[in-house]
Design a protein around this motif. Structure first.
Motif, mmCIF file in Angstrom:
data_model
loop_
_atom_site.group_PDB
_atom_site.id
_atom_site.type_symbol
_atom_site.label_atom_id
_atom_site.label_comp_id
_atom_site.label_asym_id
_atom_site.label_seq_id
_atom_site.Cartn_x
_atom_site.Cartn_y
_atom_site.Cartn_z
ATOM 1 N N TRP A 42 32.234 29.500 42.213
ATOM 2 C CA TRP A 42 33.018 30.668 42.710
ATOM 3 C C TRP A 42 32.857 31.070 44.363
ATOM 4 N N LEU A 55 29.006 29.460 33.081
ATOM 5 C CA LEU A 55 30.164 30.491 32.707
ATOM 6 C C LEU A 55 30.124 30.616 31.154
ATOM 7 N N VAL A 67 33.941 37.301 29.957
ATOM 8 C CA VAL A 67 33.860 36.355 30.755
ATOM 9 C C VAL A 67 32.530 36.879 31.749
ATOM 10 N N GLN A 68 31.669 35.834 31.658
ATOM 11 C CA GLN A 68 30.396 36.255 32.629
ATOM 12 C C GLN A 68 30.009 34.858 33.407
ATOM 13 N N THR A 78 30.741 39.941 35.472
ATOM 14 C CA THR A 78 31.085 40.162 34.305
ATOM 15 C C THR A 78 32.471 40.888 33.855
ATOM 16 N N ALA A 79 33.432 40.467 33.228
ATOM 17 C CA ALA A 79 34.915 41.050 32.871
ATOM 18 C C ALA A 79 35.017 41.125 31.539
ATOM 19 N N ILE A 88 34.629 45.568 34.663
ATOM 20 C CA ILE A 88 34.149 44.408 35.317
ATOM 21 C C ILE A 88 33.003 44.912 36.211
ATOM 22 N N TRP A 109 38.065 37.217 37.564
ATOM 23 C CA TRP A 109 37.865 37.167 36.342
ATOM 24 C C TRP A 109 38.794 37.716 35.190
#
Length: 152
Positions: A42, A55, A67-68, A78-79, A88, A109
């Motif tokens: 990222w 991920l 998603v993390q 984190t999302a 998020i 994210w």
């Protein structure tokens, strides 16, 4: 109670009721969840360095996702989307936002799940599959990129 005091109390109660509480952690052991793990890189913006990490991407049959991106043992981003609400967090709760409806398009994210599910990302985001399991998400305006690969 005077009219002004009643109105003030009513506005305080109304404002408190409109706040969206944080989401509960996703329960991947519940039926319908599909969990993928992999590696990612990222780059938060064009003038920031790249960060490599792990991920975790999970979706369920209801359209919810999680998603993390982490650098063991710390979550960096984190999302989560659940039941029409989104959240998020960056840096283990150091910075967080949450709300209802469609999540903001400025965060990679929230764009990643859309792109991985075959939908077009919002705003200035572009998504490209490099191979079967690897991909790249890029915001041409901000220079933010997220690329990765899932192994399971």
């Amino acid at each position: 109670m005077k009219h002004g005091a009643f109105l003030s109390l009513f506005l305080v109660v109304l404002a408190a009721g409109c706040r969206t509480p944080p989401l509960q952690p996703a329960d991947f052991s519940a039926p319908g969840w599909r969990v993928q793990q992999g590696q990612g890189v990222w780059k938060p913006s064009s003038n920031r360095p790249e960060l490599a990490g792990d991920l975790l991407f999970a979706t369920n049959v209801d359209g919810n996702f999680f998603v993390q991106f982490s650098k063991i043992p710390f979550p960096l981003a984190t999302a989560q989307m659940s039941g029409g609400r989104w959240q998020i967090e960056f840096g283990a709760d150091k910075f967080s936002w949450h709300g209802g409806g469609r999540p903001p398009d400025r965060f990679a994210w929230f764009q990643l799940p859309r792109a991985l599910l075959g939908e077009n990302p919002d705003g200035d985001w572009q998504f490209k599959n490099a191979t079967t399991n690897s991909w790249r998400l890029e915001n041409s305006r901000t220079g933010e990129t997220l690329e990765g690969e899932f192994f399971q």
